[in-house]
Design an enzyme around this catalytic site. Sequence first.
Site, PDB file in Angstrom:
ATOM      1  N   LYS A   1      -3.986   2.559  14.487  1.00 48.18           N
ATOM      2  CA  LYS A   1      -5.330   2.237  13.946  1.00 48.18           C
ATOM      3  C   LYS A   1      -5.661   0.781  14.255  1.00 48.18           C
ATOM      4  CE  LYS A   1      -8.251   2.586   9.867  1.00 48.18           C
ATOM      5  NZ  LYS A   1      -8.417   3.179   8.553  1.00 48.18           N
TER       6      LYS A   1
ATOM      7  N   TYR B   1     -15.452   6.835   4.518  1.00 48.52           N
ATOM      8  CA  TYR B   1     -15.029   6.476   3.175  1.00 48.52           C
ATOM      9  C   TYR B   1     -16.199   5.876   2.391  1.00 48.52           C
ATOM     10  CZ  TYR B   1     -12.288   3.996  -0.473  1.00 48.52           C
ATOM     11  OH  TYR B   1     -11.789   3.510  -1.649  1.00 48.52           O
TER      12      TYR B   1
ATOM     13  N   GLY C   1     -18.671   3.247   8.947  1.00 46.44           N
ATOM     14  CA  GLY C   1     -20.102   3.326   8.650  1.00 46.44           C
ATOM     15  C   GLY C   1     -20.755   4.664   8.884  1.00 46.44           C
TER      16      GLY C   1
ATOM     17  N   VAL D   1      -2.119  -1.272  11.986  1.00 46.95           N
ATOM     18  CA  VAL D   1      -1.872  -2.677  12.325  1.00 46.95           C
ATOM     19  C   VAL D   1      -3.179  -3.459  12.257  1.00 46.95           C
ATOM     20  CG1 VAL D   1       0.239  -2.469  13.698  1.00 46.95           C
ATOM     21  CG2 VAL D   1      -1.966  -1.982  14.769  1.00 46.95           C
ATOM     22  N   SER D   2      -4.108  -2.964  11.451  1.00 47.53           N
ATOM     23  CA  SER D   2      -5.444  -3.572  11.494  1.00 47.53           C
ATOM     24  C   SER D   2      -6.054  -3.896  10.139  1.00 47.53           C
ATOM     25  CB  SER D   2      -6.381  -2.645  12.271  1.00 47.53           C
ATOM     26  OG  SER D   2      -6.249  -1.316  11.820  1.00 47.53           O
ATOM     27  N   SER D   3      -5.317  -3.693   9.043  1.00 47.50           N
ATOM     28  CA  SER D   3      -5.883  -4.111   7.754  1.00 47.50           C
ATOM     29  C   SER D   3      -5.914  -5.635   7.719  1.00 47.50           C
ATOM     30  CB  SER D   3      -5.041  -3.584   6.588  1.00 47.50           C
ATOM     31  OG  SER D   3      -5.323  -2.231   6.407  1.00 47.50           O
TER      32      SER D   3
ATOM     33  N   ASN E   1     -13.357  -5.080   0.668  1.00 49.93           N
ATOM     34  CA  ASN E   1     -12.150  -4.902  -0.140  1.00 49.93           C
ATOM     35  C   ASN E   1     -11.040  -5.813   0.356  1.00 49.93           C
ATOM     36  OD1 ASN E   1      -9.502  -3.335   0.785  1.00 49.93           O
ATOM     37  ND2 ASN E   1     -11.201  -2.607   2.066  1.00 49.93           N
TER      38      ASN E   1
ATOM     39  N   ASN F   1     -10.761   0.027  11.719  1.00 54.95           N
ATOM     40  CA  ASN F   1     -10.570  -0.436  10.349  1.00 54.95           C
ATOM     41  C   ASN F   1     -11.815  -1.256   9.932  1.00 54.95           C
ATOM     42  OD1 ASN F   1      -9.188  -1.187   7.898  1.00 54.95           O
ATOM     43  ND2 ASN F   1      -7.291  -0.761   9.010  1.00 54.95           N
ATOM     44  N   THR F   2     -11.709  -1.944   8.822  1.00 55.57           N
ATOM     45  CA  THR F   2     -12.811  -2.786   8.339  1.00 55.57           C
ATOM     46  C   THR F   2     -12.907  -4.044   9.218  1.00 55.57           C
ATOM     47  OG1 THR F   2     -11.249  -3.835   6.833  1.00 55.57           O
ATOM     48  CG2 THR F   2     -12.575  -2.031   5.948  1.00 55.57           C
TER      49      THR F   2
ATOM     50  N   PHE G   1      -2.928  -3.516   0.253  1.00 57.49           N
ATOM     51  CA  PHE G   1      -1.882  -2.472   0.234  1.00 57.49           C
ATOM     52  C   PHE G   1      -1.237  -2.306  -1.147  1.00 57.49           C
ATOM     53  CE2 PHE G   1      -0.674  -2.855   5.061  1.00 57.49           C
ATOM     54  CZ  PHE G   1      -1.805  -2.136   5.393  1.00 57.49           C
TER      55      PHE G   1
ATOM     56  N   ASN H   1      -5.955  -7.573   5.150  1.00 53.05           N
ATOM     57  CA  ASN H   1      -5.549  -8.164   3.874  1.00 53.05           C
ATOM     58  C   ASN H   1      -4.043  -8.374   3.703  1.00 53.05           C
ATOM     59  OD1 ASN H   1      -8.306  -8.118   2.963  1.00 53.05           O
ATOM     60  ND2 ASN H   1      -8.057  -5.904   2.768  1.00 53.05           N
ATOM     61  N   THR H   2      -3.293  -8.153   4.774  1.00 52.32           N
ATOM     62  CA  THR H   2      -1.855  -8.451   4.740  1.00 52.32           C
ATOM     63  C   THR H   2      -1.589  -9.508   5.804  1.00 52.32           C
ATOM     64  OG1 THR H   2      -1.254  -6.259   3.938  1.00 52.32           O
ATOM     65  CG2 THR H   2       0.461  -7.450   5.125  1.00 52.32           C
TER      66      THR H   2
ATOM     67  N   ASN I   1      -0.848   7.468   6.577  1.00 56.34           N
ATOM     68  CA  ASN I   1      -1.094   6.144   7.144  1.00 56.34           C
ATOM     69  C   ASN I   1      -0.040   5.176   6.597  1.00 56.34           C
ATOM     70  OD1 ASN I   1      -2.223   3.401   7.089  1.00 56.34           O
ATOM     71  ND2 ASN I   1      -4.109   4.312   7.885  1.00 56.34           N
TER      72      ASN I   1
ATOM     73  N   ALA J   1      -8.398   6.590   5.464  1.00 53.95           N
ATOM     74  CA  ALA J   1      -7.323   5.986   4.653  1.00 53.95           C
ATOM     75  C   ALA J   1      -7.922   5.003   3.653  1.00 53.95           C
ATOM     76  CB  ALA J   1      -6.350   5.254   5.562  1.00 53.95           C
ATOM     77  N   GLY J   2      -7.228   4.865   2.524  1.00 54.43           N
ATOM     78  CA  GLY J   2      -7.668   3.899   1.526  1.00 54.43           C
ATOM     79  C   GLY J   2      -8.313   4.563   0.331  1.00 54.43           C
TER      80      GLY J   2
HETATM   81  C1  LIG Z   1     -11.660   0.203  -0.568  1.00 52.58           C
HETATM   82  C2  LIG Z   1     -11.089   0.466   0.801  1.00 52.58           C
HETATM   83  C3  LIG Z   1      -9.718   0.537   0.982  1.00 52.58           C
HETATM   84  C4  LIG Z   1      -9.196   0.772   2.253  1.00 52.58           C
HETATM   85  N1  LIG Z   1      -7.837   0.865   2.420  1.00 52.58           N
HETATM   86  C5  LIG Z   1      -7.340   1.178   3.642  1.00 52.58           C
HETATM   87  C6  LIG Z   1      -5.950   1.355   3.829  1.00 52.58           C
HETATM   88  O1  LIG Z   1      -5.147   1.278   2.895  1.00 52.58           O
HETATM   89  N2  LIG Z   1      -5.500   1.618   5.083  1.00 52.58           N
HETATM   90  C7  LIG Z   1      -6.341   1.749   6.153  1.00 52.58           C
HETATM   91  O2  LIG Z   1      -5.883   2.009   7.267  1.00 52.58           O
HETATM   92  N3  LIG Z   1      -7.666   1.610   5.999  1.00 52.58           N
HETATM   93  C8  LIG Z   1      -8.176   1.331   4.774  1.00 52.58           C
HETATM   94  N4  LIG Z   1      -9.539   1.193   4.628  1.00 52.58           N
HETATM   95  C9  LIG Z   1     -10.417   1.283   5.823  1.00 52.58           C
HETATM   96  C10 LIG Z   1     -11.022   2.678   6.009  1.00 52.58           C
HETATM   97  O3  LIG Z   1     -10.029   3.631   6.239  1.00 52.58           O
HETATM   98  C11 LIG Z   1     -12.020   2.682   7.165  1.00 52.58           C
HETATM   99  O4  LIG Z   1     -11.324   2.412   8.353  1.00 52.58           O
HETATM  100  C12 LIG Z   1     -13.144   1.658   7.007  1.00 52.58           C
HETATM  101  O5  LIG Z   1     -13.516   1.541   5.661  1.00 52.58           O
HETATM  102  C13 LIG Z   1     -14.405   2.036   7.812  1.00 52.58           C
HETATM  103  O6  LIG Z   1     -14.912   3.277   7.379  1.00 52.58           O
HETATM  104  P1  LIG Z   1     -16.140   3.429   6.326  1.00 52.58           P
HETATM  105  O7  LIG Z   1     -17.203   2.481   6.772  1.00 52.58           O
HETATM  106  O8  LIG Z   1     -16.549   4.859   6.403  1.00 52.58           O
HETATM  107  O9  LIG Z   1     -15.584   3.073   5.001  1.00 52.58           O
HETATM  108  C14 LIG Z   1     -10.073   0.949   3.355  1.00 52.58           C
HETATM  109  C15 LIG Z   1     -11.454   0.896   3.150  1.00 52.58           C
HETATM  110  C16 LIG Z   1     -11.976   0.668   1.907  1.00 52.58           C
HETATM  111  C17 LIG Z   1     -13.477   0.622   1.725  1.00 52.58           C
END
Ligand SMILES: Cc1cc2nc3c(=O)[nH]c(=O)nc-3n(C[C@H](O)[C@H](O)[C@H](O)COP(=O)(O)O)c2cc1C
Length: 382
Positions: free
Chosen positions: A240, A343, A322, A200-202, A137, A271-272, A141, A204-205, A168, A88-89
């Site tokens: 998530k 991602y 990662g 429920v894990s971003s 990031n 999530n991040t 949202f 930034n909200t 999502n 997602a994202g």
């Molecule tokens: C720029 C960016 C935007 C993201 N936006 C969302 C989001 O809207 N919703 C969500 O559940 N996760 C979001 N994520 C988290 C990713 O889905 C993922 O859980 C996280 O980046 C770890 O994976 P990666 O290391 O492969 O990026 C975002 C990640 C990035 C880098």
Amino acid sequence: MGKLRSAGLIITSGSAIFASYAALSGNQKFYKQCLMPCFQLLDAETAHVLGVKMLSFGIVPFKTYQDPPSLTTSVWGRTFSNPIGVAAGFDKHAEAMEGLRKIGFGFIEVGSVTPLPQLGNPKPRVFRLTEDEAVINRYGFNSVGHPVVAERMKKFRQKTEKSIVGINLGKNKTSTSAVDDYVLGVECLGDFADYLVVNVSSPNTPGLRELQGKKQLQELIINVLKARDSLLSKPPVLIKIAPDLTSKDKKDIADVVLDPKSRVDGLIISNTTISRPSSLKSQLKSETGGLSGKPVTDLSTDTIREMYKLTNGSLPIIGVGGVRSGHDAYDKIKAGASLVQLYTAMAFMGPPLITTIKKDLHKLIREDGFKNITEAVGNDHR
Ligand SMILES: Cc1cc2nc3c(=O)[nH]c(=O)nc-3n(C[C@H](O)[C@H](O)[C@H](O)COP(=O)(O)O)c2cc1C
């Protein structure tokens, strides 16, 4: 002078033809050494938007890799031709699903989508930590809202039934009821989704991660499941979670998601992170937001391993965080993930990475004597 100009023209056109061929044939070296560094001259958000646009216009490598039977897997009654999905994202607004399928993803997750459109946080809000192969990031949202995504999903489903697309769900920043926002998401988008994610894990909200607390989570899930059960298609519901949870948080989540009243169909981990590992080198490391990419790899894999154990391997897990290689994907599968997403690594390495990961994954499971990835899921626990 005329000759010089002609020679210049020939060299320029020759280079352009070579570059286009290398790009469209999905040459990994060319992407890594030429095309992606060019993308990185743009600021991170512009590069992201451009990448989505290119995929939505079908500008993708024409060479395709036929997924071997060893990578086919079945989860929630759906057959995935390979277990590697886009997290997602990336395609927040459901614009690039067909392009993402063409570059080899076995499934796509769109969103997070909020009920009402909202702009998200002010720019700049995405930062590349190049030395760390990571991103921070704080999009917050930014979303076109449910109705626009529902319309796009409807059209997409009329055209193609081949792709597996999860949706999502997020909540609006100013909403007074998180439960209502997620329930609206289920009602508006559920029938278009192969699975739904309650995010429920971003980080930034404000207040979102608190929904992972035992009482709040159970109330939220009960309402989401009620809405889901009244749909025609009854898609699986996944939660998530963050990689920053304490042992008690994780135990509480396991208790809730296994409780028959609030039993979900799967977990997405993770999530991040809001943590900043001491290994980070980039100057941008102190930007506010969620960190993704290489520094999250082990944090996420360890959380998968722990949650698999706490849930007795009884819930399918999508492992994310990662993943940059077949090895990383395989580690998550052995820790307990049935499917894997990525991602950030794609933002650094481009679409050819997907084929490389799939080829390596096929090799790795064969070397360990497994016939397919399903046999390898949770192998660390045996
Ligand atoms: C720029 C960016 C935007 C993201 N936006 C969302 C989001 O809207 N919703 C969500 O559940 N996760 C979001 N994520 C988290 C990713 O889905 C993922 O859980 C996280 O980046 C770890 O994976 P990666 O290391 O492969 O990026 C975002 C990640 C990035 C880098």
